[in-house]
Write a protein that holds these residues in place. Structure first.
Motif, mmCIF file in Angstrom:
data_model
loop_
_atom_site.group_PDB
_atom_site.id
_atom_site.type_symbol
_atom_site.label_atom_id
_atom_site.label_comp_id
_atom_site.label_asym_id
_atom_site.label_seq_id
_atom_site.Cartn_x
_atom_site.Cartn_y
_atom_site.Cartn_z
ATOM 1 N N ALA A 27 0.833 -1.207 0.000
ATOM 2 C CA ALA A 27 0.000 0.000 0.000
ATOM 3 C C ALA A 27 0.870 1.260 0.000
ATOM 4 O O ALA A 27 0.593 2.228 -0.719
ATOM 5 C CB ALA A 27 -0.914 0.001 1.221
ATOM 6 N N GLU A 28 1.956 1.208 0.795
ATOM 7 C CA GLU A 28 2.871 2.347 0.873
ATOM 8 C C GLU A 28 3.564 2.595 -0.464
ATOM 9 O O GLU A 28 3.738 3.739 -0.893
ATOM 10 C CB GLU A 28 3.920 2.076 1.966
ATOM 11 N N LYS A 29 3.924 1.494 -1.137
ATOM 12 C CA LYS A 29 4.584 1.580 -2.439
ATOM 13 C C LYS A 29 3.674 2.254 -3.464
ATOM 14 O O LYS A 29 4.100 3.114 -4.243
ATOM 15 C CB LYS A 29 4.969 0.170 -2.903
ATOM 16 N N VAL A 30 2.390 1.839 -3.452
ATOM 17 C CA VAL A 30 1.405 2.412 -4.386
ATOM 18 C C VAL A 30 1.230 3.905 -4.106
ATOM 19 O O VAL A 30 1.202 4.724 -5.035
ATOM 20 C CB VAL A 30 0.038 1.675 -4.265
ATOM 21 N N ALA A 31 1.134 4.266 -2.814
ATOM 22 C CA ALA A 31 0.940 5.672 -2.417
ATOM 23 C C ALA A 31 2.150 6.523 -2.822
ATOM 24 O O ALA A 31 1.998 7.638 -3.340
ATOM 25 C CB ALA A 31 0.712 5.770 -0.912
ATOM 26 N N ASN A 36 4.809 10.502 -6.257
ATOM 27 C CA ASN A 36 5.931 10.843 -7.143
ATOM 28 C C ASN A 36 5.446 11.287 -8.517
ATOM 29 O O ASN A 36 6.005 12.208 -9.123
ATOM 30 C CB ASN A 36 6.888 9.655 -7.290
ATOM 31 N N ARG A 37 4.389 10.608 -9.016
ATOM 32 C CA ARG A 37 3.830 10.954 -10.325
ATOM 33 C C ARG A 37 3.272 12.380 -10.294
ATOM 34 O O ARG A 37 3.508 13.175 -11.194
ATOM 35 C CB ARG A 37 2.726 9.964 -10.712
ATOM 36 N N GLN A 38 2.548 12.683 -9.215
ATOM 37 C CA GLN A 38 1.975 14.029 -9.073
ATOM 38 C C GLN A 38 3.072 15.085 -8.952
ATOM 39 O O GLN A 38 2.984 16.164 -9.536
ATOM 40 C CB GLN A 38 1.071 14.085 -7.834
ATOM 41 N N LYS A 39 4.130 14.726 -8.193
ATOM 42 C CA LYS A 39 5.246 15.655 -7.999
ATOM 43 C C LYS A 39 5.953 15.940 -9.325
ATOM 44 O O LYS A 39 6.311 17.074 -9.618
ATOM 45 C CB LYS A 39 6.230 15.056 -6.993
ATOM 46 N N ARG A 40 6.120 14.894 -10.142
ATOM 47 C CA ARG A 40 6.766 15.052 -11.456
ATOM 48 C C ARG A 40 5.976 16.013 -12.338
ATOM 49 O O ARG A 40 6.544 16.838 -13.058
ATOM 50 C CB ARG A 40 6.918 13.696 -12.146
ATOM 51 N N GLN A 41 4.645 15.881 -12.273
ATOM 52 C CA GLN A 41 3.785 16.765 -13.072
ATOM 53 C C GLN A 41 3.940 18.217 -12.631
ATOM 54 O O GLN A 41 4.035 19.129 -13.462
ATOM 55 C CB GLN A 41 2.314 16.334 -12.937
#
Length: 242
Positions: A27-31, A36-41
């Motif tokens: 669950a932590e990995k998915v979160a 990270n994806r949001q941060k990259r954007q």
């Protein structure tokens, strides 16, 4: 009588704990992946915004130059707010006052370089260390190349290479600086958090310039040497030393 052997209670507890730990990790990995994806954007959008800002500044200057030329006037550019200073002399035979100024500017070794906000006070300090340093106004390319290639951050008083945005975010995140492009923008534009961002950057350790220093290195730049203010010509020197 049943032939089934029951597992010990401790083993069952261990299995249950292992399953719970595995589920939590997943669950932590998915979160983390999602964050990270949001941060990259966010980082990508900020980088785009900065590029637009830099182009706008450049075009504005070109437009003002053309207007001045058309009306027969002179275009006087704004006073530079940023300087890059390189120490050109070692530690021997330096008077106490210039030595102290070099220490205050964090120029402790030969070929060390730092960014400085240009004010009346810092200009006076630069005049004191003229025989021992070269400085000028860096352009965007110089600032980027220095930070990307030779950038080290000060984390818990240690010199850590800026190889990941996390290094910056952990120290400067509270000031809204979360990636290398944010750091470049803050330094180049001399933003409100310039002092914090510049203090985070460890003094740059540059190489000797390709092709060597001038024959009379300790003469002023305008006299054929290497020391003193060289304005935008500092960019060529940094290219040779980076």
């Amino acid at each position: 009588m049943s032939d089934k052997v029951l597992a010990p209670e401790t083993l069952l507890k261990q299995r249950k704990h292992a399953q719970k730990t595995a589920a939590d990790k997943a669950a932590e990995k998915v979160a983390t992946k999602k964050a990270n994806r949001q941060k990259r954007q966010v980082i990508f959008k900020r980088a785009e915004q900065y590029v637009k800002e830099y182009r706008q500044i450049e075009r504005s200057e070109v437009r003002l130059r053309r207007q001045a030329k058309q009306t027969g006037n002179f275009f006087v550019p704004a006073q530079p707010k940023l300087a890059f200073v390189i120490r050109t002399k070692g530690i021997n035979k330096i008077a106490p006052k210039p030595r102290k100024v070099l220490q205050l500017l964090r120029l402790l070794q030969i070929n060390n370089g730092v960014f400085i906000r240009l004010t009346y006070a810092t200009t006076q300090m630069l005049q004191i260390i003229t025989p021992y340093a070269a400085w000028g106004t860096p352009n965007l390319k110089t600032v980027k190349e220095l930070i990307y290639k030779r950038g080290y951050g000060k984390v818990n008083k240690q010199r850590i290479p800026i190889s990941d945005n996390r290094v910056i975010e952990e120290t400067l995140g509270k000031y809204g600086i979360i990636c290398v492009e944010d750091l470049v923008h803050e330094i180049y534009t001399v933003g409100p958090n310039f002092k914090v961002a510049n203090n985070f950057l460890w003094p740059f350790k540059l190489s000797n310039p390709t092709g060597g220093w001038a024959t009379r290195k300790f003469r002023h730049f305008i006299e054929g040497g290497d020391v003193g203010n060289r304005e935008d010509k500092i960019n060529a020197l940094v290219r040779r030393m980076n």
